[in-house]
Design a protein around this motif. Sequence first.
Motif, PDB file in Angstrom:
ATOM      1  N   ASP A  43       0.802  -1.215   0.000  1.00 42.32           N
ATOM      2  CA  ASP A  43       0.000   0.000   0.000  1.00 42.32           C
ATOM      3  C   ASP A  43       0.841   1.274   0.000  1.00 42.32           C
ATOM      4  OD1 ASP A  43       0.941  -0.110   2.579  1.00 42.32           O
ATOM      5  OD2 ASP A  43      -1.024  -0.019   3.531  1.00 42.32           O
ATOM      6  N   ILE A  44       2.129   1.130  -0.156  1.00 44.86           N
ATOM      7  CA  ILE A  44       3.013   2.289  -0.300  1.00 44.86           C
ATOM      8  C   ILE A  44       3.714   2.156  -1.648  1.00 44.86           C
ATOM      9  CG2 ILE A  44       5.035   3.517   0.572  1.00 44.86           C
ATOM     10  CD1 ILE A  44       4.261   2.580   3.363  1.00 44.86           C
ATOM     11  N   GLU A  68      -7.089   2.087  -0.748  1.00 47.13           N
ATOM     12  CA  GLU A  68      -6.277   3.186  -0.257  1.00 47.13           C
ATOM     13  C   GLU A  68      -4.809   2.822  -0.400  1.00 47.13           C
ATOM     14  OE1 GLU A  68      -7.283   4.427   3.648  1.00 47.13           O
ATOM     15  OE2 GLU A  68      -9.398   4.703   3.160  1.00 47.13           O
ATOM     16  N   GLY A  69      -3.975   3.838  -0.464  1.00 50.27           N
ATOM     17  CA  GLY A  69      -2.539   3.628  -0.543  1.00 50.27           C
ATOM     18  C   GLY A  69      -1.822   4.953  -0.471  1.00 50.27           C
ATOM     19  N   ASN A  70      -0.548   4.896  -0.214  1.00 48.01           N
ATOM     20  CA  ASN A  70       0.293   6.081  -0.170  1.00 48.01           C
ATOM     21  C   ASN A  70       1.153   6.088  -1.421  1.00 48.01           C
ATOM     22  OD1 ASN A  70      -0.151   7.299   2.599  1.00 48.01           O
ATOM     23  ND2 ASN A  70       0.139   5.146   3.055  1.00 48.01           N
ATOM     24  N   VAL A  71       1.090   7.190  -2.143  1.00 54.31           N
ATOM     25  CA  VAL A  71       1.789   7.322  -3.414  1.00 54.31           C
ATOM     26  C   VAL A  71       2.772   8.474  -3.263  1.00 54.31           C
ATOM     27  CG1 VAL A  71       1.474   7.645  -5.887  1.00 54.31           C
ATOM     28  CG2 VAL A  71      -0.297   6.502  -4.562  1.00 54.31           C
ATOM     29  N   LEU A  72       4.062   8.161  -3.378  1.00 55.23           N
ATOM     30  CA  LEU A  72       5.110   9.114  -3.027  1.00 55.23           C
ATOM     31  C   LEU A  72       6.149   9.267  -4.136  1.00 55.23           C
ATOM     32  CD1 LEU A  72       5.639   7.562   0.481  1.00 55.23           C
ATOM     33  CD2 LEU A  72       4.344   9.636  -0.001  1.00 55.23           C
ATOM     34  N   ARG A  87      11.216  13.561   2.928  1.00 52.33           N
ATOM     35  CA  ARG A  87       9.783  13.769   3.156  1.00 52.33           C
ATOM     36  C   ARG A  87       9.004  12.496   2.796  1.00 52.33           C
ATOM     37  NH1 ARG A  87       8.468  18.147  -0.244  1.00 52.33           N
ATOM     38  NH2 ARG A  87       9.440  19.494   1.277  1.00 52.33           N
ATOM     39  N   SER A  88       9.348  11.881   1.673  1.00 55.14           N
ATOM     40  CA  SER A  88       8.669  10.642   1.280  1.00 55.14           C
ATOM     41  C   SER A  88       8.993   9.508   2.246  1.00 55.14           C
ATOM     42  CB  SER A  88       9.041  10.259  -0.149  1.00 55.14           C
ATOM     43  OG  SER A  88       8.442  11.156  -1.053  1.00 55.14           O
ATOM     44  N   LEU A  89      10.229   9.433   2.695  1.00 54.00           N
ATOM     45  CA  LEU A  89      10.602   8.426   3.688  1.00 54.00           C
ATOM     46  C   LEU A  89       9.787   8.623   4.958  1.00 54.00           C
ATOM     47  CD1 LEU A  89      12.367   6.138   4.784  1.00 54.00           C
ATOM     48  CD2 LEU A  89      14.049   7.883   5.424  1.00 54.00           C
ATOM     49  N   ALA A  95       2.991   6.201   7.588  1.00 54.06           N
ATOM     50  CA  ALA A  95       1.904   5.354   7.103  1.00 54.06           C
ATOM     51  C   ALA A  95       1.986   3.950   7.697  1.00 54.06           C
ATOM     52  CB  ALA A  95       1.946   5.270   5.574  1.00 54.06           C
ATOM     53  N   ARG A  96       3.180   3.463   7.980  1.00 55.35           N
ATOM     54  CA  ARG A  96       3.367   2.121   8.530  1.00 55.35           C
ATOM     55  C   ARG A  96       3.093   2.073  10.019  1.00 55.35           C
ATOM     56  NH1 ARG A  96       1.996  -0.363   5.029  1.00 55.35           N
ATOM     57  NH2 ARG A  96       2.145  -2.175   6.307  1.00 55.35           N
ATOM     58  N   VAL A  97       3.200   3.211  10.671  1.00 55.38           N
ATOM     59  CA  VAL A  97       3.084   3.246  12.126  1.00 55.38           C
ATOM     60  C   VAL A  97       1.658   3.625  12.500  1.00 55.38           C
ATOM     61  CG1 VAL A  97       3.922   4.334  14.228  1.00 55.38           C
ATOM     62  CG2 VAL A  97       5.505   3.870  12.368  1.00 55.38           C
TER      63      VAL A  97
END
Length: 108
Positions: A43-44, A68-72, A87-89, A95-97
């Motif tokens: 999801d990332i 849903e997902g995080n797109v960086l 910033r993306s890191l 998002a993982r926490v």
Amino acid sequence: MYSTVSGTVSDGVTCDATYWVRNLREPVLFSTAVQRLRDDGYDIFLEISPHPILLSAIQQGLAHSGREGNVLPSLRREENERLVMLRSLGRSLYARVSGGLEQTLPLQ
């Protein structure tokens, strides 16, 4: 590796000359590969490129499937490279926490 040629998981061994000819001649199965990644629990999504051009396609695919997902991005043109990557890191770690850092990284 998730192949945009076949839309499936590949061990990389099959990436021979025939594979790359198919990559040039056949339609790209980008959304199929992204959907497969999402179905497999990812999801990332981090786009590795000098300037993000696929982020919106990934976001649209996720929205279309109701996922849903995080797109960086890894980089952005005319922006500080280190800052964009950090910033993306940070966003991917955030998002993982869920529930705070102590759940994932015990502080003792």
